[in-house]
Design a protein around this motif. Structure first.
Motif, PDB file in Angstrom:
ATOM      1  N   ASN A 204      24.206  62.546  11.138  1.00  0.00           N
ATOM      2  CA  ASN A 204      23.703  63.304  12.331  1.00  0.00           C
ATOM      3  C   ASN A 204      22.214  63.382  12.371  1.00  0.00           C
ATOM      4  OD1 ASN A 204      26.309  64.474  12.814  1.00  0.00           O
ATOM      5  ND2 ASN A 204      26.211  65.508  10.791  1.00  0.00           N
ATOM      6  N   VAL A 205      21.557  62.369  11.593  1.00  0.00           N
ATOM      7  CA  VAL A 205      20.115  62.205  11.603  1.00  0.00           C
ATOM      8  C   VAL A 205      19.939  60.837  11.845  1.00  0.00           C
ATOM      9  CG1 VAL A 205      18.036  62.309  10.595  1.00  0.00           C
ATOM     10  CG2 VAL A 205      19.861  63.743   9.884  1.00  0.00           C
ATOM     11  N   ASN A 206      18.775  60.870  13.187  1.00  0.00           N
ATOM     12  CA  ASN A 206      18.316  59.300  13.452  1.00  0.00           C
ATOM     13  C   ASN A 206      17.295  58.827  12.587  1.00  0.00           C
ATOM     14  OD1 ASN A 206      16.965  57.270  14.552  1.00  0.00           O
ATOM     15  ND2 ASN A 206      17.624  58.092  16.671  1.00  0.00           N
ATOM     16  N   LEU A 207      17.602  58.122  11.584  1.00  0.00           N
ATOM     17  CA  LEU A 207      16.789  57.830  10.448  1.00  0.00           C
ATOM     18  C   LEU A 207      15.569  56.911  10.897  1.00  0.00           C
ATOM     19  CD1 LEU A 207      19.516  56.655   8.033  1.00  0.00           C
ATOM     20  CD2 LEU A 207      18.351  58.830   7.796  1.00  0.00           C
ATOM     21  N   GLU A 208      15.861  56.322  11.853  1.00  0.00           N
ATOM     22  CA  GLU A 208      14.725  55.257  12.462  1.00  0.00           C
ATOM     23  C   GLU A 208      13.756  56.157  13.215  1.00  0.00           C
ATOM     24  OE1 GLU A 208      14.017  51.259  14.944  1.00  0.00           O
ATOM     25  OE2 GLU A 208      15.893  51.766  14.629  1.00  0.00           O
ATOM     26  N   ALA A 209      14.349  57.027  13.852  1.00  0.00           N
ATOM     27  CA  ALA A 209      13.224  58.061  14.630  1.00  0.00           C
ATOM     28  C   ALA A 209      12.543  59.062  13.406  1.00  0.00           C
ATOM     29  CB  ALA A 209      14.248  58.795  15.584  1.00  0.00           C
TER      30      ALA A 209
END
Length: 465
Positions: A204-209
């Protein structure tokens, strides 16, 4: 195991007034990646232990063990009794516990993705995405590291009054930090997410962003100007407001310090300490937050505790011991780091409650001031009431608009003065980050959350970085 623990409690000699036992099983996985290299991979096979507490003659006795045979458990329970009896000979004030409900409850945490069962290679890959996005954002990034962790705890609690609880605690966290440098200037920044959640949190988390956002902020800070110095109107974002609630107010509201006379809040119950805009809550039942607990370490169910209601101090945080000393009920704030540590009164999820403004409305009325956004650390004087918190950065506010970025600065003052200067809180409430809070001579750490609404303070001392 429960039968063994019951028999151990039953083996304690007569004469004590209260006894309890807490068994914990913990298991965790953590990964750290620094500058493209895997620094650490840790996966514990599981740690199990038990602590007994006995109250005799108004004094506590403790005994913990990792040897969980029936014989050794009984011996450990008796040892706690013997320690309490010896301590009672020289005990000063006698401990009296608050009366609490006898409970028999089980709270199992539903886990869809068990981080301890996820292949370590997958966790390394997830952590690397976070670190790589930050490191490769710009050539000005000179150092980057990312960490992820997953922890599981299973607890069984029994006491001599008949309470019997069993519950799980599951927490996941991720963080990324960078250092940027250019032409002799150096800045740092971090981003973090944590919660009472399983490993599916990573989906649920955009790690790259998140990694990119961290690096982008850090690089922008290289061109930030020096913060102004003096007394200014300050708008704090959710994290900075959370730091203010925790460091400047929360520690002084912990009942053990109040009872011992080590708090500037002693004697102020039911008196005004803040403006009408100030409502401060400690809510151990706030689902999903890092500081969520089903029960505290004394088997008291967690709940939402309003500490300050529209400026009036209406409650302290309590264990059964401090609640008994003040003639009230426990608030469910008795917490211990693990089965080798004693219980202290501790915060859980402590924050200013939301108001009815927007961030734009809070800044619009500021002619010249500061918008503080990223907490670094904080120090408080729970006896005198002064505080000092640091921010990595923020923005200058000019004529109601955020303009130039400003670098590292401090905010300081006296808590009772600052709380009366709060004149607005946003209706948006964010409590999605956190860490661990320490207390006591042994640095006993427990998970807590950081967050709240945006809030405005009319006049805080700002120190330029």
């Amino acid at each position: 195991m429960i039968d063994k623990l019951v028999k151990a409690l039953d083996s304690i000699p007569i004469g004590y007034s209260f006894a309890d036992v807490r068994m914990e099983f913990t298991k965790g996985t953590s990964v750290t990646v620094s500058n493209g290299v895997v620094d650490q991979i840790a996966r514990g096979g599981g740690r199990r232990g038990v602590i007994f507490r006995v109250l005799y003659g108004g004094a506590w006795g403790y005994s913990s063990t990792t040897e969980l045979s029936e014989e050794n458990l009984r011996a450990s329970a008796v040892k706690a009794f013997e320690h309490a009896r010896a301590a009672s000979i020289v005990a000063g004030s006698k401990v009296q516990l608050s009366e609490e409900k006898v409970l028999s409850l089980t709270r199992k945490q539903r886990v869809s993705v068990d981080g301890n069962e996820v292949d370590v290679g997958v966790i390394v890959a997830d952590t690397s995405v976070l670190e790589k996005a930050a490191r490769q954002f710009s050539k000005l990034i000179k150092n980057a590291n990312a960490s992820t962790s997953y922890g599981y705890k299973h607890v069984i609690y029994l006491n001599s009054e008949g309470s019997r609880m069993e519950w799980d605690e599951v927490r996941t966290s991720m963080s990324v930090g960078v250092v940027a440098a250019s032409e002799g200037r150096m800045q740092s920044w971090y981003e973090a997410r944590s919660g009472f959640k399983d490993y599916s949190m990573f989906n649920n988390v955009n790690l790259e962003a998140l990694g990119t956002r961290c690096a982008e902020n850090c690089v922008e800070m290289l061109d930030a100007v020096k913060a102004p110095t003096g007394s200014f109107d300050v708008v704090l974002n959710d994290e900075m407001g959370g730091l203010l609630a925790h460091e400047c107010f929360g520690h002084a509201c912990e009942g053990d310090d109040v009872v011992k006379g080590r708090s500037f809040l002693k004697g102020l119950l039911n008196k005004r300490i803040g403006s009408e805009c100030v409502t401060i809550v400690d809510d151990g039942s706030y689902a999903g937050c890092n500081g969520y607990i089903p029960f505290d370490s004394e088997g008291v169910e967690s709940k939402r505790n309003v500490l300050v209601d529209r400026g009036i101090l209406v409650s302290y945080m309590h264990s059964r011991e401090t609640a008994g000393a003040m003639g009230v009920s426990s608030t469910g704030n008795a917490r211990a780091q693990d089965f080798t540590r004693r219980v202290y009164v501790r915060m859980t999820n402590t924050f200013f409650d939301k108001g009815d403004s927007t961030l734009e409305e809070l800044t619009a009325d500021v002619k010249y001031g500061v918008y503080a956004v990223k907490p670094s650390q904080g120090m408080e004087d729970p006896v005198g009431g002064s505080f000092h918190v640091e921010a990595y950065g923020g923005w200058l506010i000019e004529n109601g608009e955020t303009t130039k970025r400003i670098r590292n600065f401090t905010l300081s003052g006296h808590t009772l003065e600052i709380l009366k200067r709060v004149d607005g809180c946003s209706r948006a409430l964010e409590v999605d980050s956190g860490g661990r809070c320490g207390k006591g001579d042994e640095d006993d750490y427990v998970p807590v959350s950081l967050g709240g609404p945006d809030l405005r303070v009319r006049g805080m001392i700002v120190g330029g970085g």
